[in-house]
Design an enzyme around this catalytic site. Structure first.
Site, PDB file in Angstrom:
ATOM      1  N   CYS B  89      -0.760  35.858 -27.949  1.00 26.72           N
ATOM      2  CA  CYS B  89      -0.825  34.593 -27.221  1.00 26.72           C
ATOM      3  C   CYS B  89       0.453  34.410 -26.385  1.00 26.72           C
ATOM      4  O   CYS B  89       0.674  35.155 -25.450  1.00 26.72           O
ATOM      5  CB  CYS B  89      -1.072  33.443 -28.201  1.00 26.72           C
ATOM      6  N   HIS B 197      -5.673  35.374 -31.814  1.00 23.79           N
ATOM      7  CA  HIS B 197      -4.692  35.332 -32.903  1.00 23.79           C
ATOM      8  C   HIS B 197      -5.183  36.068 -34.148  1.00 23.79           C
ATOM      9  O   HIS B 197      -5.783  35.444 -35.023  1.00 23.79           O
ATOM     10  CB  HIS B 197      -4.434  33.870 -33.293  1.00 23.79           C
ATOM     11  N   GLU B 199      -3.509  36.930 -36.645  1.00 21.81           N
ATOM     12  CA  GLU B 199      -2.832  36.401 -37.850  1.00 21.81           C
ATOM     13  C   GLU B 199      -3.509  35.133 -38.365  1.00 21.81           C
ATOM     14  O   GLU B 199      -3.212  34.678 -39.467  1.00 21.81           O
ATOM     15  CB  GLU B 199      -1.343  36.150 -37.536  1.00 21.81           C
TER      16      GLU B 199
END
Lengths: 78, 225
Positions: B89, B197, B199
């Site tokens: 990002c 994302h 994560e």
């Protein structure tokens, strides 16, 4: 002295912000606007000793992203 | 051999903790937390992560200020030595602004901030980040960005595709990215930038775990190196 650095999107790079601004202008009832491109203006106050080469460097390394933008440097008299 | 990673925090980063949690859960060792003003990275790193967020309030252009912060000279040097670098990002925006990846991330075509889970197609399964996915596999990973509209000139896009450097593509309309590109690799394959994302998709409580394979592949790549 004052220096203006004008940063604008390169031709062919889509400008969603410019398009939204264009829509807003039309929404206000203004006719005849064919296109809007949004850019930026930086005003720098610099010593007279700052060279054109240094200004080019600042514009190319930071103020503009040369992947998508062009810049134009203007020294303002007075 | 313990996995030595680092997560860089810039002023305005807000996914650095999520990234650190993901790395610790999957690699088994907590990453070093590195501040943007530091001049040096810890020694012998196996992995560097640039997290999401709004570094420097997105002043000038998203990622532009962070790309010129002191630690980035060390990140650029490490990337040049082949250390894996993942930018997610805002981290992807920083990598393009720093010149480690080609192209630029522009305002979303629909103007709006997009915050939802999206479908991605895995386009490259040869890299150290993507080897855990099957070719053409569709995965679901959240996005949350305003400036994710990937742009590069046609020659650059052709080269990226020709060299297999498109890692992920959007499998649905998201932000107007050129050729639906969601993530790209550098020429050597050790730097990956992506808007989604991973994560945020490593634990069932996240609603999905499709991001795990990315980190697991990176850990495996080190173990077998």
């Amino acid at each position: 002295m004052k220096v203006r650095v004008h940063v604008s999107l390169k031709n062919g790079v889509l400008d969603p912000q410019g398009r939204a601004i264009h829509h807003a202008i039309e929404g206000l009832g203004f006719a005849g606007v064919k296109d809007v491109r949004a850019g930026r203006l930086f005003e720098l106050e610099v010593d007279d000793s700052v060279t054109d080469a240094a200004l080019e460097d600042m514009a190319g390394k930071l103020l503009a992203n040369l992947v998508i933008e062009n810049y134009r440097i203007e020294r303002v008299a007075g | 051999m313990a996995f030595r990673s680092a997560v860089i925090t810039f002023p305005g980063s807000n996914c650095d903790r999520d990234m650190a949690v993901a790395l610790e859960q999957i690699a088994g060792t907590a990453p070093h937390r590195v501040w943007h003003g530091d001049a040096d990275l810890p020694d012998r790193l196996d992995f560097i992560a640039l997290p999401g967020g709004f570094s420097y309030g997105d002043y000038l252009r998203s990622g532009a200020m962070a790309a010129r912060s002191p630690i980035m000279q060390a990140v650029i040097a490490a990337a040049g030595r082949g250390v894996p670098v993942l930018g997610v990002c805002n981290g992807f925006q920083v990598l393009t602004e720093a010149g480690l990846l080609p192209g630029a991330l522009m305002r979303n075509a629909g103007i709006r901030f997009v915050c939802r889970e999206v479908a991605l197609t895995v386009a490259n399964t040869q890299s150290l980040f993507t080897a855990g996915y099957a070719a053409g596999q569709q995965i679901r990973i959240p996005v949350a960005h305003h400036d994710g509209n990937y742009f590069a000139d046609a020659a650059t896009l052709d080269r990226l595709e020709g060299e297999g450097r498109v890692a992920f593509r959007y499998a649905e309309p998201v932000n107007g990215s050129a050729r639906d590109i969601a993530g790209v690799l550098n020429e050597a394959g050790n730097v990956l930038g992506m808007m989604p994302h991973p994560e945020r998709a490593i634990d069932p409580v996240h609603g999905g775990t499709d991001g795990r394979a990315l980190f697991e592949a990176a850990v495996r790549a080190l173990a077998s190196a």
